[in-house]
Design an enzyme around this catalytic site. Structure first.
Site: not given
Ligand SMILES: NC(=O)c1ccc[n+]([C@@H]2O[C@H](COP(=O)([O-])OP(=O)(O)OC[C@H]3O[C@@H](n4cnc5c(N)ncnc54)[C@H](OP(=O)(O)O)[C@@H]3O)[C@@H](O)[C@H]2O)c1
Length: 287
Positions: A54, A132, A212-215
């Site tokens: 990251y 990973h 990416s629980p929020l997409g």
């Molecule tokens: N294992 C893997 O290969 C892998 C791959 C991808 C991700 N991950 C992990 O999964 C985590 C989450 O995935 P992600 O960061 O891609 O996406 P995500 O959690 O699906 O979405 C994050 C986005 O949602 C917004 N958000 C979060 N909570 C919110 C709320 N309560 N109200 C409004 N908007 C909200 C955030 O906005 P703001 O930007 O405005 O704060 C952020 O831009 C990563 O940070 C990482 O640790 C793992």
């Protein structure tokens, strides 16, 4: 209090902070990153998810892990209560001028990077270390044997696997035994292809962590899939993101979510999702 669940031996929060947006391209800088992590911890979050990879493509490596270390060192709360998970097996690159994700699952790379992860996090032993992503050029068992070596040497306490199938989960179970505690796969209303692995973790006693629980931190691919979540959010008077996270957590007691955030406001809102008790009727509409 933020909902707690057992992640292997760790009593931690079912809602963790996904650190990735804080140190990838378009992040809002170190101060905002520290503020966001501190806000999450102050609100009771006890689970942080980061990775060796990251960092911004072409920049200094491991900035995510270093940010987590700095945030914990400058936080005056109970550090010992926080479960920090990291991952090895990916690195960033530029391909045709665009940032990209590359895999390197060779045992020597995993072992070197696992040790670098512990160093960057400033710990003797990493709480939870994930493989990973499988590297198609390296037999999976060889990569997992390297993770086992890191556990045997005490570089990490417990292991997880990510971006994986039932077949590969079984390969990892065979090598790591009960030191394998978690599977981290993509799962959200726009990505349910991994449902079979979510169901399997319940059967074999592993945690399932939705990434990416929020997409996704950029933009959810199919906004239409969130329609019913938005409608219920309106009725309940909460954000639709809280409804999404609560729906995921209702998939099983072994489920964890790690929403990403660029700023305190979003993670603080997400942490409240554990308070929502969705009824069977509400869950049925969302499904
Ligand atoms: N294992 C893997 O290969 C892998 C791959 C991808 C991700 N991950 C992990 O999964 C985590 C989450 O995935 P992600 O960061 O891609 O996406 P995500 O959690 O699906 O979405 C994050 C986005 O949602 C917004 N958000 C979060 N909570 C919110 C709320 N309560 N109200 C409004 N908007 C909200 C955030 O906005 P703001 O930007 O405005 O704060 C952020 O831009 C990563 O940070 C990482 O640790 C793992």
């Amino acid at each position: 209090m933020v909902l707690h669940r057992n992640l292997g031996p760790y009593d931690t929060t079912a809602i963790g902070l996904g650190e990735m947006p804080l140190t990838l391209e378009n992040n809002l800088g170190e101060d905002k990153g520290l503020e966001t992590i501190h806000a999450a911890l102050d609100a009771g979050c006890r689970h942080i998810d980061t990775a060796w990879a990251y960092y911004c493509s072409g920049g200094e490596e491991q900035t995510g892990e270093k940010l987590v270390r700095k945030a914990l060192q400058t936080w005056d709360g109970p550090r010992d209560e926080v479960c920090v998970a990291t991952k090895v097996g990916h690195f960033r690159n530029f391909v045709d001028g665009k940032p990209s994700w590359e895999v390197d699952g060779r045992p020597e790379t995993l072992i070197r990077n696992g040790k670098l992860s512990a160093q960057a996090l400033g710990v003797d032993s990493i709480d939870l270390l994930y493989m990973h992503r499988p590297d198609p050029k390296v037999p999976y068992n060889e990569s997992i044997e390297a993770i086992k070596q890191l556990l045997d040497e005490g570089v990490a306490q417990y292991a997880g696997v990510s971006n994986t199938s039932i077949e590969l989960i079984d390969v990892a179970r065979g090598i790591l035994g009960d030191r394998l505690i978690a599977v981290q796969n993509q799962y959200s209303p726009v990505h349910t292809d991994t449902q079979d692995t979510l169901d399997y973790t319940a059967k074999v006693g592993l945690a399932f962590v939705c990434w990416s629980p929020l997409g996704g931190y950029r933009r959810a691919k199919d906004e239409k899939r969130f329609g019913s979540f938005r409608a219920l959010a309106k009725t309940r008077g909460v954000s639709y993101q809280q409804i999404v996270l609560a729906w995921e957590l209702a998939k099983g007691d072994q489920v964890f979510v790690i929403p990403g955030a660029h700023r305190p406001e979003t993670i603080l809102d997400s942490l409240k999702a554990g308070d929502l008790d969705l009824t069977p009727e509400e869950l049925a509409t969302l499904d």
